[in-house]
Scaffold this active site. Structure first.
Site, PDB file in Angstrom:
ATOM      1  N   GLU A 106      13.164  34.460  47.534  1.00 40.26           N
ATOM      2  CA  GLU A 106      13.952  33.868  46.491  1.00 40.26           C
ATOM      3  C   GLU A 106      15.400  33.591  47.157  1.00 40.26           C
ATOM      4  OE1 GLU A 106      13.612  38.394  45.472  1.00 40.26           O
ATOM      5  OE2 GLU A 106      12.665  36.738  46.270  1.00 40.26           O
TER       6      GLU A 106
ATOM      7  N   LYS B 151      18.600  53.244  66.330  1.00 39.19           N
ATOM      8  CA  LYS B 151      17.873  52.098  66.708  1.00 39.19           C
ATOM      9  C   LYS B 151      18.300  50.827  66.291  1.00 39.19           C
ATOM     10  CE  LYS B 151      14.203  54.168  68.668  1.00 39.19           C
ATOM     11  NZ  LYS B 151      14.038  54.004  69.990  1.00 39.19           N
TER      12      LYS B 151
ATOM     13  N   THR C 149      17.850  45.514  63.191  1.00 47.02           N
ATOM     14  CA  THR C 149      19.006  44.586  63.310  1.00 47.02           C
ATOM     15  C   THR C 149      18.700  43.393  64.147  1.00 47.02           C
ATOM     16  OG1 THR C 149      20.584  46.395  62.962  1.00 47.02           O
ATOM     17  CG2 THR C 149      21.366  44.160  64.111  1.00 47.02           C
TER      18      THR C 149
ATOM     19  N   LEU D 198      31.282  56.853  54.427  1.00 50.02           N
ATOM     20  CA  LEU D 198      32.453  57.508  54.267  1.00 50.02           C
ATOM     21  C   LEU D 198      32.230  58.548  52.999  1.00 50.02           C
ATOM     22  CD1 LEU D 198      34.892  54.876  55.445  1.00 50.02           C
ATOM     23  CD2 LEU D 198      34.011  56.797  56.748  1.00 50.02           C
TER      24      LEU D 198
ATOM     25  N   CYS E 249      32.891  51.488  23.462  1.00 45.07           N
ATOM     26  CA  CYS E 249      32.056  50.743  22.514  1.00 45.07           C
ATOM     27  C   CYS E 249      30.992  51.426  21.734  1.00 45.07           C
ATOM     28  CB  CYS E 249      31.364  49.739  23.736  1.00 45.07           C
ATOM     29  SG  CYS E 249      30.392  48.308  23.116  1.00 45.07           S
TER      30      CYS E 249
ATOM     31  N   ARG F 118      27.628  43.884  20.011  1.00 45.98           N
ATOM     32  CA  ARG F 118      26.842  42.929  18.965  1.00 45.98           C
ATOM     33  C   ARG F 118      27.096  43.409  17.700  1.00 45.98           C
ATOM     34  NH1 ARG F 118      22.443  42.121  21.342  1.00 45.98           N
ATOM     35  NH2 ARG F 118      22.809  39.908  21.932  1.00 45.98           N
TER      36      ARG F 118
ATOM     37  N   HIS G 129      36.013  47.502  26.222  1.00 46.11           N
ATOM     38  CA  HIS G 129      35.388  48.323  27.472  1.00 46.11           C
ATOM     39  C   HIS G 129      36.731  48.060  28.584  1.00 46.11           C
ATOM     40  CE1 HIS G 129      31.136  48.532  27.218  1.00 46.11           C
ATOM     41  NE2 HIS G 129      31.277  47.474  26.340  1.00 46.11           N
TER      42      HIS G 129
ATOM     43  N   GLU H 155      37.113  50.005  30.985  1.00 48.02           N
ATOM     44  CA  GLU H 155      36.859  50.250  32.507  1.00 48.02           C
ATOM     45  C   GLU H 155      36.893  48.820  33.274  1.00 48.02           C
ATOM     46  OE1 GLU H 155      32.671  50.043  30.329  1.00 48.02           O
ATOM     47  OE2 GLU H 155      34.741  50.362  29.699  1.00 48.02           O
TER      48      GLU H 155
END
Length: 531
Positions: free
Chosen positions: A150, A188, A192, A242, A380, A461, A506, A508
């Site tokens: 895809e 390894k 890659t 990290l 919400c 909604r 929202h 955030e």
């Protein structure tokens, strides 16, 4: 001319292409460049709006109401730039646009094919994203993994961009995996090498390789990658796992990633100054620790609440607090278990969501927070849950509910918006994007924002039923935020508690590390006081 940086991934998914792209955007912006970012997603859904969070993580919503991939949240938080409908496109949307053009006769009788029609549509979207932003640099991430069927039209499209805009104006950056084999005690590079070879077969030759690893990569491995992948050794960049994703820009800067790009593009810019970025990220040692219960039904996949998590951490930085999130599956909350589950938390947060599963547990939690004066933030669905809980326990409407969960309730405190019904298509029919609202003075909400009029992003909604507004306010649940015309309830709060706020929007989606959202900042501040 705008410069283009294309970020691809190989070997496996989930290597952090989005964080890499976002971190690079932060570095280039810190050098004074105008930078934007976009994501090309290969799935056939028109957008992620109807996809399960278990499959896709959260749906991020832009200012203009586009439902997008969660990586756009990373881009916005790292780059502090508002993105838009041009910043994310899917295979489904590409084909949707092409088929609509074909039906309208836009192709003048041509046979519509992947090349050139699908690839042209992808390129048109890439160029539009740049034109709308007027950016010096467009960072474009290609979703999926090299070799996926895809993804092929997207890879062909970005190959053609270099042909049209000039190879000197394009950089291909490939993120790949360097696994460490415990048995032989060595990293390894072969996966890659195969991934880069696959990319070469599409006519794309990476300029930079970002090597994701859990352990440092030695010079010998870098030399091997350089030789077999035909990439200069200094362009093999280690991307070690990290503790904090906000440290990634520093790691990439230390290895000169932004220098390599600026040299390639002939940008004469000062070095990136990350001192301000560093000042936002406080050391968490010896900080206050605070436990926040995040109650939902998708808690097994934390990415389902990614922006909420990051907003809590932003608020933790400014409050000099280390946030420990206690993940609670709402289906496990009962009258018998609630005391044990919530006795050690200093704040309760119920985020957005859809569907009836786990709702009764959330209602119990919202009631527990109100009755025990535990700081509560409902987002919400979390606001709607607080409304139902209040109607049942204070107003004594025992069957109070949302019509989303019970069509036959005699007290529908949450109902459809006036223009909607249950027969509407689910995709893209919600209240989406930024809307202005008005805040009532002398409320907990006003204490957070210190403003009367604000704008916040929505994705829902159902709405609070205005027929219950007077009963709520007469019993202490204040309507503290409304739409400008006062027709829609945007926020509620319980006046007897120190911090008990539910918002229909929202928050955030607008929190940044340099501009933590005031609702989260004050929620964490009160949670610290509750210890």
């Amino acid at each position: 001319m705008c410069k283009f940086i294309f970020v691809t991934g190989g070997v496996v998914s989930g290597l952090g292409k989005g964080i890499t792209a976002a971190s690079l955007g932060r570095l280039l912006k810190s050098r004074g460049l105008n930078v934007t970012a976009m994501k090309l997603d290969p799935y056939i859904n028109v957008d992620p709006g109807t996809m399960s969070p278990y499959q896709h993580g959260e749906v991020f919503v832009t200012e203009d109401g586009s439902e997008t991939d969660l990586d756009l949240g990373h881009y916005e938080r790292f780059m502090d730039e508002d993105l838009n409908q041009y910043s994310n496109i899917t295979t489904g949307k590409v084909y949707w646009n092409v088929l609509q053009k074909e039906r309208a006769g836009k192709y003048l009788g041509e046979t519509v094919q992947v090349i050139p029609h699908i690839t042209n549509e992808i390129k048109e979207h890439i160029y539009l994203a740049q034109q709308k932003s007027k950016a010096d640099v467009l960072i474009c991430e290609v979703g999926g993994t090299t070799g996926d069927i895809e993804s092929q039209p997207f890879l062909e499209a970005i190959r053609q961009v270099a042909l049209e805009k000039g190879r000197a104006n394009c950089i291909y950056m490939h993120v790949t995996l360097i696994p460490f084999i415990e048995g032989s005690n060595e990293p390894k590079s072969k996966p890659t090498q195969h991934s880069v070879k696959e990319l070469h077969s599409y006519g794309i030759f990476p300029d930079i390789l970002i090597a994701r690893c859990n352990r440092p990569i030695d010079e010998q491995i870098k030399e091997k990658i350089s030789l077999f992948c035909d990439i200069p050794k200094d362009c093999v960049i280690e991307n070690k796992t990290l503790d904090s994703l906000y440290d990634v820009p520093f790691m990439l800067q230390q290895q000169g990633l932004d220098d390599i790009i600026c040299k390639r593009f002939s940008f004469d810019t000062p070095q990136a100054d990350l001192s301000a970025w560093s000042s936002y990220i406080k050391e968490t040692e010896n900080m206050n620790h605070v436990n926040i219960a995040l109650i939902g039904k998708y808690v097994k996949l934390h990415d389902a609440y990614l922006s909420v998590i990051e907003s809590l951490h932003h608020a933790g930085f400014v409050n000099h607090a280390h946030i420990h999130i206690k993940w609670i599956d709402s289906e496990t909350i009962t009258n018998d278990s609630i005391q044990e589950l919530l006795s050690d938390v200093q704040g309760i947060l119920i985020p957005g969501g859809f569907g009836s599963r786990g709702v009764e547990g959330k209602i119990l939690a919202a009631t527990y927070a109100r009755e025990h004066n535990i700081p509560y933030l409902g987002i919400c669905l979390g606001m709607q849950i607080a409304s139902i809980a209040f109607a049942r326990s204070v107003l004594q409407y025992k069957d109070a509910n949302s019509i989303e969960f019970d069509q036959d309730t005699t007290h529908p405190v949450i109902h459809f918006m006036d223009t909607q019904n249950d027969d509407l298509q689910k995709g893209g029919t919600m209240r989406l994007g930024a809307y202005p609202m008005r805040i009532k003075k002398d409320t907990q909400l006003y204490a957070c924002y210190q403003e009367i009029e604000i704008s916040e992003r929505h994705r829902h909604r159902y709405e609070f039923n205005q027929a219950y507004r007077n009963a709520f306010e007469q019993h202490g649940m204040i309507i503290s935020g409304t739409s400008l015309d006062d027709e829609l309830v945007e926020a509620i709060e319980y006046s007897d508690n120190d911090f008990y706020i539910g918002v229909q929007y929202h928050p955030e989606f607008k929190s940044r590390i340099n501009r933590p959202h005031p609702l989260f900042v004050n929620f964490v501040r009160y949670a610290l006081k509750h210890k």
